[in-house]
Design an enzyme around this catalytic site. Structure first.
Site, PDB file in Angstrom:
ATOM      1  CE  LYS A  20     -22.001 126.269 -72.241  1.00  0.00           C
ATOM      2  NZ  LYS A  20     -21.726 127.231 -73.241  1.00  0.00           N
ATOM      3  N   GLY A  72     -16.322 116.722 -71.659  1.00  0.00           N
ATOM      4  CA  GLY A  72     -15.678 116.330 -70.411  1.00  0.00           C
ATOM      5  C   GLY A  72     -16.633 116.336 -69.229  1.00  0.00           C
ATOM      6  CB  CYS A  73     -19.080 118.856 -68.067  1.00  0.00           C
ATOM      7  SG  CYS A  73     -17.878 120.186 -67.840  1.00  0.00           S
ATOM      8  CB  THR A  74     -21.342 114.896 -70.969  1.00  0.00           C
ATOM      9  OG1 THR A  74     -21.973 116.146 -71.290  1.00  0.00           O
ATOM     10  CG2 THR A  74     -22.309 113.752 -71.195  1.00  0.00           C
ATOM     11  CB  ALA A  99     -22.484 114.448 -65.267  1.00  0.00           C
TER      12      ALA A  99
END
Length: 92
Positions: A38, A43-45, A48
């Site tokens: 998402k 974590g995804c940020t 990225a």
């Protein structure tokens, strides 16, 4: 299940601008394809932004980067703008 360094099956997915990205158009080129759950989560940020920070080195190596999640075009656009991501995010 894909193995690291293995060949991904061909696919056609829309990016954050509604443009179709076909993996078959990348044949013979190096691509980094990463999957995440998402946009704009901790974590995804971090993942990225790590790719963003190393993007120039990836470009020098001739690697095209694609992130893949189930988020919408609008969410991808906001995520890209907020963190200045220099690569396409695809909708799966």
């Amino acid at each position: 299940m894909l193995k690291e360094g293995g060949k991904a099956p061909d696919f056609k997915l829309k990016n954050q601008n509604g443009e179709t990205v076909k993996l078959s158009e990348q044949r013979g080129k190096k691509s980094a394809l990463y999957f995440y759950p998402k946009d704009d989560t901790p974590g995804c940020t971090k993942q990225a932004c790590s790719l963003r920070d190393g993007f120039k080195d990836l470009q020098k190596a001739g690697i095209t980067v694609y992130g893949v999640s189930m988020d919408t075009e609008a969410k991808h656009q906001k995520f890209i703008a907020k963190y200045d991501l220099p690569f396409d995010l695809l909708i799966d």
